[in-house]
Design a protein around this motif. Structure first.
Motif, PDB file in Angstrom:
ATOM      1  N   ALA A 285      44.234  37.310  41.793  1.00 31.96           N
ATOM      2  CA  ALA A 285      45.081  36.286  41.666  1.00 31.96           C
ATOM      3  C   ALA A 285      44.796  35.572  42.846  1.00 31.96           C
ATOM      4  CB  ALA A 285      46.338  36.973  41.562  1.00 31.96           C
ATOM      5  N   ALA A 286      44.709  35.722  43.914  1.00 35.49           N
ATOM      6  CA  ALA A 286      44.364  34.864  45.048  1.00 35.49           C
ATOM      7  C   ALA A 286      43.342  33.895  44.959  1.00 35.49           C
ATOM      8  CB  ALA A 286      44.432  35.670  46.443  1.00 35.49           C
ATOM      9  N   THR A 287      42.121  34.520  44.256  1.00 29.33           N
ATOM     10  CA  THR A 287      40.759  33.705  43.940  1.00 29.33           C
ATOM     11  C   THR A 287      40.856  32.702  42.859  1.00 29.33           C
ATOM     12  OG1 THR A 287      39.534  35.754  44.962  1.00 29.33           O
ATOM     13  CG2 THR A 287      38.481  34.004  43.485  1.00 29.33           C
ATOM     14  N   VAL A 288      41.593  33.313  41.908  1.00 26.97           N
ATOM     15  CA  VAL A 288      41.541  32.365  40.687  1.00 26.97           C
ATOM     16  C   VAL A 288      42.692  31.285  40.927  1.00 26.97           C
ATOM     17  CG1 VAL A 288      42.871  32.201  38.455  1.00 26.97           C
ATOM     18  CG2 VAL A 288      41.270  34.230  39.088  1.00 26.97           C
ATOM     19  N   THR A 289      43.681  31.365  41.761  1.00 23.64           N
ATOM     20  CA  THR A 289      44.671  30.262  41.989  1.00 23.64           C
ATOM     21  C   THR A 289      43.922  29.326  42.890  1.00 23.64           C
ATOM     22  OG1 THR A 289      45.798  31.979  43.542  1.00 23.64           O
ATOM     23  CG2 THR A 289      46.798  31.630  41.372  1.00 23.64           C
ATOM     24  N   ARG A 290      43.234  29.852  43.880  1.00 26.91           N
ATOM     25  CA  ARG A 290      42.563  29.006  44.789  1.00 26.91           C
ATOM     26  C   ARG A 290      41.572  28.096  44.298  1.00 26.91           C
ATOM     27  NH1 ARG A 290      43.717  26.017  49.424  1.00 26.91           N
ATOM     28  NH2 ARG A 290      41.629  25.582  50.438  1.00 26.91           N
ATOM     29  N   LEU A 291      40.659  28.811  43.412  1.00 30.21           N
ATOM     30  CA  LEU A 291      39.591  27.942  42.634  1.00 30.21           C
ATOM     31  C   LEU A 291      40.015  27.254  41.581  1.00 30.21           C
ATOM     32  CD1 LEU A 291      36.958  30.950  42.674  1.00 30.21           C
ATOM     33  CD2 LEU A 291      36.905  28.904  44.297  1.00 30.21           C
ATOM     34  N   GLY A 292      40.848  27.584  40.731  1.00 31.82           N
ATOM     35  CA  GLY A 292      41.531  26.924  39.654  1.00 31.82           C
ATOM     36  C   GLY A 292      42.630  25.975  39.723  1.00 31.82           C
ATOM     37  N   PHE A 293      43.426  26.094  40.840  1.00 28.17           N
ATOM     38  CA  PHE A 293      44.368  25.004  41.086  1.00 28.17           C
ATOM     39  C   PHE A 293      44.601  24.518  42.464  1.00 28.17           C
ATOM     40  CE2 PHE A 293      45.628  28.792  38.432  1.00 28.17           C
ATOM     41  CZ  PHE A 293      45.350  28.163  36.959  1.00 28.17           C
ATOM     42  N   GLY A 294      43.647  25.060  43.290  1.00 26.60           N
ATOM     43  CA  GLY A 294      43.534  24.349  44.655  1.00 26.60           C
ATOM     44  C   GLY A 294      44.432  24.708  45.821  1.00 26.60           C
ATOM     45  N   LYS A 295      45.503  25.668  45.417  1.00 24.75           N
ATOM     46  CA  LYS A 295      46.174  26.280  46.465  1.00 24.75           C
ATOM     47  C   LYS A 295      46.312  27.829  46.133  1.00 24.75           C
ATOM     48  CE  LYS A 295      49.240  22.479  47.219  1.00 24.75           C
ATOM     49  NZ  LYS A 295      48.459  21.990  48.677  1.00 24.75           N
ATOM     50  N   THR A 296      46.375  28.696  47.268  1.00 19.67           N
ATOM     51  CA  THR A 296      46.426  30.020  47.046  1.00 19.67           C
ATOM     52  C   THR A 296      47.944  30.532  46.746  1.00 19.67           C
ATOM     53  OG1 THR A 296      44.562  30.120  48.503  1.00 19.67           O
ATOM     54  CG2 THR A 296      45.807  32.288  48.226  1.00 19.67           C
ATOM     55  N   ASP A 297      48.256  30.765  45.618  1.00 22.59           N
ATOM     56  CA  ASP A 297      49.481  31.116  45.304  1.00 22.59           C
ATOM     57  C   ASP A 297      50.093  32.587  45.722  1.00 22.59           C
ATOM     58  OD1 ASP A 297      52.135  31.409  44.030  1.00 22.59           O
ATOM     59  OD2 ASP A 297      51.552  29.927  42.272  1.00 22.59           O
ATOM     60  N   ASN A 303      52.729  39.139  42.205  1.00 21.43           N
ATOM     61  CA  ASN A 303      52.712  39.680  40.695  1.00 21.43           C
ATOM     62  C   ASN A 303      51.306  40.271  40.329  1.00 21.43           C
ATOM     63  OD1 ASN A 303      55.215  39.250  40.008  1.00 21.43           O
ATOM     64  ND2 ASN A 303      55.294  37.108  39.386  1.00 21.43           N
ATOM     65  N   GLY A 304      50.197  39.485  40.871  1.00 20.72           N
ATOM     66  CA  GLY A 304      48.819  40.075  40.650  1.00 20.72           C
ATOM     67  C   GLY A 304      48.921  41.409  40.952  1.00 20.72           C
ATOM     68  N   CYS A 305      49.460  41.873  42.067  1.00 20.64           N
ATOM     69  CA  CYS A 305      49.267  43.188  42.602  1.00 20.64           C
ATOM     70  C   CYS A 305      50.133  44.160  41.532  1.00 20.64           C
ATOM     71  CB  CYS A 305      50.087  43.500  43.926  1.00 20.64           C
ATOM     72  SG  CYS A 305      50.417  44.941  44.505  1.00 20.64           S
ATOM     73  N   ILE A 306      51.081  43.834  40.955  1.00 24.51           N
ATOM     74  CA  ILE A 306      51.976  44.472  39.945  1.00 24.51           C
ATOM     75  C   ILE A 306      51.088  44.712  38.605  1.00 24.51           C
ATOM     76  CG2 ILE A 306      53.963  44.476  38.438  1.00 24.51           C
ATOM     77  CD1 ILE A 306      55.418  43.121  40.851  1.00 24.51           C
TER      78      ILE A 306
END
Length: 433
Positions: A285-297, A303-306
């Motif tokens: 989730a950290a990687t996808v949000t950083r690469l896809g949306f510009g910020k690490t959400d 929620n990705g952990c869950i």
């Protein structure tokens, strides 16, 4: 000192002899029926209170994700639903699940009673407790998704129906020896039976009740974040750590035995894979949000952990460590894009329960045959469809009836003031000028 060593070593030596341990290795390890009964019972009780501690995690996660004017109601909902689930599971739920005939669909509507015997392998009471906390977990999933606009007591009514009737029915289809068990469906600890069940019920409710006031713009976009800002991200983070800890009881206890060395090894493997899947979900989730949306959400990381934990729950024993990371990682990615899907459909899920539990639960169940050669994709697909369609349709009907009769949603004035003011009169966070 010598006397002290003797005092300590004597009972330890007696315990080793009682357990029948030999130096030949764990392959020859055996225990008496009574000792096996004790260890199996302890597994249920210890793992059961770990799962119960997840209730604190859900309460923290939801309290942190809602706005500051709706925190007290979340606390009331979580302690209330847990109490309701326990009472209903004793009253009818347990025997609805375990009183089911072999290959059948529904058990009996009678209260649970203890009939423990050594030859069952564990105390009946320990099994009731362990299964009850699973039931309460299912209901907890619904709470956060519909937060900040649902009335408290209609939610309690639905919690009673879900914990007393709906969840036990689908639980019995598999774990009670019902028709899903008959066709070979496999769900080790409940990716579908627990998590998708809660997620499907939450989806139906969120669709019926609608989004919070102003959550989506008329053009179809998402409203600015400030009016809907989470009350406490640190509280959410602590909640997720507690849930992660509780998951070791959730998955580890589902081995259902600790009377042999092989069982002990299996529980240890389950712990490892459970941890790694959660970690995979976080980093994906950290990687996808950083690469896809510009910020690490960070919310998506949590929620990705869950999502990763939910995904591995259907089969936490058979995967290799790498496979566990990948299964959890895909669960984390599903959470990110599942959240975007709900936004596009204007379905308001306050805490992200639907992507994390429903969507990731479906993925985790369908991928079981990749690591467990005894599972078949067709049986997994049938189980996923049967449970989710049944729960969604019945929950949708129940929510609709409740909306038309007792009412579900707060008035606009009450929602604007906040559920703490309108429902409990207890303010969680004082607002200072």
């Amino acid at each position: 000192m010598t006397k002290m060593i003797k005092l300590i070593s004597a009972p330890l030596l007696s315990l080793i002899m009682l357990m029948g341990l030999t130096s030949a290795g764990h392959a020859e390890t055996t225990v008496s029926a009574e000792v096996g009964f004790i260890f199996n019972t302890l597994l249920f009780l210890i793992c059961g209170f770990l799962v119960m501690f997840m209730a604190a995690g859900f309460a923290m996660l939801e309290s942190g994700m809602v706005t500051s004017k709706s925190v007290s109601v979340i606390c009331a909902k979580n302690i209330g639903l847990f109490s309701i689930a326990g009472i209903m599971f004793w009253l009818v739920g347990y025997n609805l699940a375990y009183g089911i005939p072999e290959g059948g669909y529904i058990g009996s509507f009678i209260p649970w009673s203890d009939s423990s015997a050594i030859d069952t392998g564990y105390s009946d009471g320990s099994d009731w407790y362990f299964q009850m906390v699973f039931c309460a977990t299912t209901v907890s999933i619904v709470s956060g998704a519909m937060a900040e606009r649902i009335k408290l007591w209609p939610f309690f009514l639905f919690a009673a129906i879900l914990s007393g009737i709906l969840y036990p029915i689908v639980m019995g289809w598999q774990w009670g020896g019902g028709w899903l068990a008959e066709i070979g469906f496999s769900d080790f600890a409940g990716s579908t039976l627990v998590h998708s069940t809660g997620g499907a019920a939450a989806l139906a409710g969120a669709m019926i009740i609608g989004p919070r006031l102003g959550r989506f713009t008329k053009s179809g976009g998402v409203a600015p974040i400030k009016p809907f800002a989470a009350s406490s991200i640190p509280l959410v983070t602590i909640g997720v750590f507690i849930l992660w800890l509780g998951w070791f009881g959730f998955n580890g206890g589902s081995q259902l035995a600790m009377g042999t060395a092989d069982d002990a090894i299996a529980v240890s493997t389950i712990f490892i894979n459970t941890f790694l899947a959660g970690a995979g979900g976080v980093m994906a989730a950290a990687t996808v949000t950083r690469l896809g949306f510009g910020k690490t959400d960070v919310v998506q990381m949590l929620n990705g952990c869950i999502g990763g934990l939910v995904a591995i729950t259907a089969e936490p024993l058979m995967p290799s460590p790498l496979a566990a990371i990948l299964i959890g990682g895909v669960g984390g990615v599903i959470v990110v894009y599942g959240t975007k899907l709900l936004f596009s459909l204007q379905i308001d899920d306050v805490v992200g329960a639907i992507p994390a539990h429903l969507f990731a639960g479906i993925w985790g169940t369908l991928i079981v045959p990749a690591t467990n050669p005894d599972a078949s994709f067709s049986a997994q697909l049938i189980g996923v469809l049967a449970v989710n369609i049944f729960i969604f349709i019945v929950a949708y009907i129940i929510w609709s009836i409740m909306k038309a009769t007792v009412g579900l949603r707060l008035s606009k004035e009450a929602e604007t003031k906040g559920t703490d003011v309108s429902e409990t009169g207890v303010i969680a966070y004082a607002i200072r000028d």
